[in-house]
Design a protein around this motif. Structure first.
Motif, PDB file in Angstrom:
ATOM      1  N   CYS A 172      -4.698   1.928  -7.478  1.00 47.00           N
ATOM      2  CA  CYS A 172      -5.840   1.922  -6.563  1.00 47.00           C
ATOM      3  C   CYS A 172      -6.321   0.494  -6.309  1.00 47.00           C
ATOM      4  O   CYS A 172      -6.591   0.112  -5.158  1.00 47.00           O
ATOM      5  CB  CYS A 172      -6.979   2.767  -7.119  1.00 47.00           C
ATOM      6  SG  CYS A 172      -6.648   4.554  -7.098  1.00 47.00           S
ATOM      7  N   ALA A 173      -6.432  -0.298  -7.367  1.00 45.92           N
ATOM      8  CA  ALA A 173      -6.881  -1.683  -7.203  1.00 45.92           C
ATOM      9  C   ALA A 173      -5.901  -2.458  -6.334  1.00 45.92           C
ATOM     10  O   ALA A 173      -6.305  -3.254  -5.463  1.00 45.92           O
ATOM     11  CB  ALA A 173      -7.033  -2.342  -8.572  1.00 45.92           C
ATOM     12  N   HIS A 174      -4.611  -2.225  -6.566  1.00 40.88           N
ATOM     13  CA  HIS A 174      -3.577  -2.921  -5.799  1.00 40.88           C
ATOM     14  C   HIS A 174      -3.628  -2.524  -4.327  1.00 40.88           C
ATOM     15  O   HIS A 174      -3.570  -3.386  -3.436  1.00 40.88           O
ATOM     16  CB  HIS A 174      -2.211  -2.579  -6.390  1.00 40.88           C
ATOM     17  CG  HIS A 174      -1.102  -3.438  -5.916  1.00 40.88           C
ATOM     18  ND1 HIS A 174      -0.919  -4.738  -6.345  1.00 40.88           N
ATOM     19  CD2 HIS A 174      -0.094  -3.200  -5.030  1.00 40.88           C
ATOM     20  CE1 HIS A 174       0.149  -5.254  -5.766  1.00 40.88           C
ATOM     21  NE2 HIS A 174       0.667  -4.340  -4.955  1.00 40.88           N
ATOM     22  N   ALA A 175      -3.744  -1.223  -4.065  1.00 40.55           N
ATOM     23  CA  ALA A 175      -3.788  -0.747  -2.676  1.00 40.55           C
ATOM     24  C   ALA A 175      -5.047  -1.241  -1.971  1.00 40.55           C
ATOM     25  O   ALA A 175      -4.985  -1.734  -0.835  1.00 40.55           O
ATOM     26  CB  ALA A 175      -3.721   0.776  -2.649  1.00 40.55           C
ATOM     27  N   ALA A 177      -6.886  -3.802  -2.595  1.00 40.53           N
ATOM     28  CA  ALA A 177      -6.860  -5.251  -2.373  1.00 40.53           C
ATOM     29  C   ALA A 177      -6.046  -5.613  -1.138  1.00 40.53           C
ATOM     30  O   ALA A 177      -6.251  -6.686  -0.550  1.00 40.53           O
ATOM     31  CB  ALA A 177      -6.287  -5.951  -3.601  1.00 40.53           C
ATOM     32  N   ARG A 178      -5.148  -4.734  -0.741  1.00 41.88           N
ATOM     33  CA  ARG A 178      -4.319  -4.959   0.446  1.00 41.88           C
ATOM     34  C   ARG A 178      -4.827  -4.180   1.647  1.00 41.88           C
ATOM     35  O   ARG A 178      -4.129  -4.023   2.643  1.00 41.88           O
ATOM     36  CB  ARG A 178      -2.868  -4.593   0.134  1.00 41.88           C
ATOM     37  CG  ARG A 178      -2.164  -5.657  -0.702  1.00 41.88           C
ATOM     38  CD  ARG A 178      -1.042  -5.106  -1.549  1.00 41.88           C
ATOM     39  NE  ARG A 178      -0.390  -6.190  -2.288  1.00 41.88           N
ATOM     40  CZ  ARG A 178      -0.939  -6.791  -3.354  1.00 41.88           C
ATOM     41  NH1 ARG A 178      -2.115  -6.391  -3.793  1.00 41.88           N
ATOM     42  NH2 ARG A 178      -0.285  -7.771  -3.961  1.00 41.88           N
ATOM     43  N   GLY A 179      -6.031  -3.667   1.559  1.00 38.10           N
ATOM     44  CA  GLY A 179      -6.646  -2.970   2.684  1.00 38.10           C
ATOM     45  C   GLY A 179      -6.140  -1.561   2.895  1.00 38.10           C
ATOM     46  O   GLY A 179      -6.364  -0.976   3.970  1.00 38.10           O
ATOM     47  N   MET A 180      -5.493  -0.961   1.871  1.00 39.97           N
ATOM     48  CA  MET A 180      -4.980   0.393   1.992  1.00 39.97           C
ATOM     49  C   MET A 180      -5.840   1.357   1.169  1.00 39.97           C
ATOM     50  O   MET A 180      -6.562   0.945   0.262  1.00 39.97           O
ATOM     51  CB  MET A 180      -3.524   0.454   1.502  1.00 39.97           C
ATOM     52  CG  MET A 180      -2.566  -0.401   2.322  1.00 39.97           C
ATOM     53  SD  MET A 180      -0.824  -0.184   1.816  1.00 39.97           S
ATOM     54  CE  MET A 180      -0.854  -0.960   0.193  1.00 39.97           C
ATOM     55  N   THR A 181      -5.756   2.623   1.497  1.00 37.62           N
ATOM     56  CA  THR A 181      -6.432   3.657   0.725  1.00 37.62           C
ATOM     57  C   THR A 181      -5.409   4.411  -0.116  1.00 37.62           C
ATOM     58  O   THR A 181      -4.194   4.221   0.029  1.00 37.62           O
ATOM     59  CB  THR A 181      -7.179   4.641   1.641  1.00 37.62           C
ATOM     60  OG1 THR A 181      -6.242   5.164   2.612  1.00 37.62           O
ATOM     61  CG2 THR A 181      -8.326   3.941   2.364  1.00 37.62           C
ATOM     62  N   VAL A 182      -5.900   5.306  -0.987  1.00 37.59           N
ATOM     63  CA  VAL A 182      -5.020   6.051  -1.884  1.00 37.59           C
ATOM     64  C   VAL A 182      -5.281   7.545  -1.733  1.00 37.59           C
ATOM     65  O   VAL A 182      -6.419   8.013  -1.829  1.00 37.59           O
ATOM     66  CB  VAL A 182      -5.242   5.625  -3.352  1.00 37.59           C
ATOM     67  CG1 VAL A 182      -4.364   6.468  -4.287  1.00 37.59           C
ATOM     68  CG2 VAL A 182      -4.923   4.144  -3.529  1.00 37.59           C
TER      69      VAL A 182
END
Length: 358
Positions: A172-175, A177-182
Motif C-alpha cells: 500500500c505504501a509503495h502504491a 507513493a506512486r499515485g496508485m490505489t490498492v
C-alpha cells in the motif's frame, strides 16, 4: 411463512456426494438459511432501502472502520469489476499477479465490461511485492501506454497463500507513493484472517487498502458478495457503477441479511477456521502418500498437489476436483465450511488406493 408450506420442487442431487473441487460446491450454512427466512415476509423497500442493508452498514464499520461503505452485489466478478471501475479512469490500468482471478477466471470481464487494462506480473506464490509491482509501474506520462492506477491483490491468493499485514502495508505504501490505489480481492478474506489469527481490518483498512471485494459465497452464504469502500476519496460513482454493471439487487435485503448472519458475531471465523483445518489435515495426509507432492504452503483452505495423471483421473470419478495445470499433473483440492474429517479421511484412503494401483 406458515410451517406447513409445501413445494413442487424436488431434491435432484444426492446430499451424500462429497468433493474437493471448490468451496462454491458447498451449500449454504444453516444459520444463513435461518437468516434468509427471518428476512422474508412483509414488504421492504427495494434496491438497498431496506432495514437489513441499513443495519449491515454498521456491521461493516465494526469490522473495517468508521469510514467503510458497503455496496452488496450479486457475485465476485461483479464486485471486482465495479470496484476496479471506481478506481480507474477510462485510460487506466490495474497491476495484478499473473495468477489473479481477475486475469484468469473472469472471462475478460474487467477489461471488456470494466473498460480497463490489466498489467500482469508472474509470481512464484501468487503474491505481489513492491519490486514485482515496479515491473509494470511506469509510463504514467506515456500517452501510448495504459496508465497504471491500481494494484490489485488477492487475500488469500489463488494459490492458497496469504499476505501478512506487513506485506500488505508495504504494498500500500509503495502504491500510494506512486499515485496508485490498492484493491483487494477478498473472496476468501475470512480464510486469510483465520490463518493469520488477526481481525480482517489488520490487513485491509489499517495498512491502507482503498477498496475491498468482500466474499461471502465461499464462506457459507447462498449468494452475494459486496464491495467495501475503505477510502471514500479513492472510489468514485459507486452507486451508479453498481447499477450500470447490473449488480444492483432489487431485493437486497436477502444479500444483506446473509452478511449480517456471517459477520455480526463469529460465524465467518468459525467457518473459515474449520475449512482451513480440513485443508491442513488433507495436505498432511496427502504429503505422506508416495508419488504425491504438495506444491505450495497450505495457509488457507486450498491444497495444490502434483500426482500421476492416471491417479487423478481415477480419483476424480470418486471425488470431484479440478486440474490446476493439467499438462504438469497439478490439481487443486478445496475444503469448505462443511467439509468433515470423515470426508478428508475418505478422500485420503481413496488417494492411497488409487496410488497403489499404479
Amino acid at each position: 411463512m406458515e410451517s406447513d408450506v409445501r413445494t413442487d420442487a424436488r431434491r435432484r442431487h444426492d446430499p451424500g456426494v462429497r468433493g474437493f473441487a471448490s468451496d462454491n460446491y458447498a451449500g449454504a450454512h444453516p444459520e444463513v438459511l435461518a437468516a434468509l427466512a427471518l428476512a422474508n415476509g412483509g414488504h421492504q423497500a427495494a434496491y438497498g432501502g431496506d432495514d437489513y442493508t441499513a443495519h449491515l452498514r454498521s456491521v461493516i464499520r465494526s469490522h473495517f472502520g468508521p469510514d467503510a461503505q458497503v455496496f452488496p452485489v450479486f457475485n465476485g466478478t461483479g464486485a471486482n469489476v465495479v470496484a476496479l471501475q471506481a478506481l480507474t479512469d477510462r485510460w487506466g490500468a490495474v497491476i495484478a499477479a499473473e495468477s489473479a482471478h481477475i486475469h484468469v477466471d473472469e472471462c475478460g470481464a474487467p477489461e471488456r465490461v470494466g473498460g480497463l487494462k490489466l498489467l500482469t506480473v508472474p509470481t512464484e506464490d501468487g503474491k505481489l511485492t513492491p519490486e514485482l509491482v515496479d515491473r509494470q509501474a511506469y509510463g504514467w506520462d506515456d500517452e501510448h501506454r495504459a496508465m497504471p492506477q491500481v494494484v490489485s491483490i488477492s487475500q488469500s491468493t489463488e494459490l492458497g497463500t496469504v499476505y501478512t499485514p506487513e506485506e500488505i502495508r508495504a504494498l500500500c505504501a509503495h502504491a500510494h507513493a506512486r499515485g496508485m490505489t490498492v484493491h483487494l480481492d477478498g473472496s476468501r478474506l475470512a480464510n486469510a484472517a483465520a490463518a493469520l489469527d488477526v481481525p480482517m481490518r489488520a490487513f485491509t483498512n489499517v495498512p491502507g487498502v482503498d477498496v475491498l471485494s468482500l466474499g461471502g459465497t465461499k464462506n457459507g452464504m447462498l449468494f452475494g458478495e459486496a464491495v467495501v469502500v475503505l477510502n471514500p476519496e479513492a472510489a468514485r460513482g459507486m452507486p451508479h457503477l453498481r447499477k450500470l454493471s447490473m449488480q444492483l439487487a432489487s431485493k437486497m435485503r436477502f444479500v444483506s441479511v446473509q452478511f449480517e448472519a456471517l459477520l455480526a458475531r463469529d460465524l465467518w471465523l468459525r467457518n473459515a477456521r474449520h475449512a482451513n483445518a480440513m485443508a491442513r489435515r488433507l495436505a498432511d495426509g496427502a504429503a505422506a502418500v508416495a508419488g504425491v507432492t504438495v506444491l505450495h504452503p497450505v495457509q488457507a483452505n486450498a491444497v495444490f498437489a502434483r500426482l500421476p495423471r492416471t491417479v487423478s483421473e481415477r480419483l476424480r470419478r470418486r471425488y470431484p476436483f479440478y486440474y490446476w495445470d493439467e499438462a504438469a499433473g497439478d490439481v487443486r483440492w478445496m475444503c469448505s465450511f462443511d467439509t468433515t474429517e470423515e470426508d478428508v479421511d475418505g478422500f485420503l484412503a481413496a488417494l492411497r488406493e488409487e496410488t497403489d494401483r499404479t
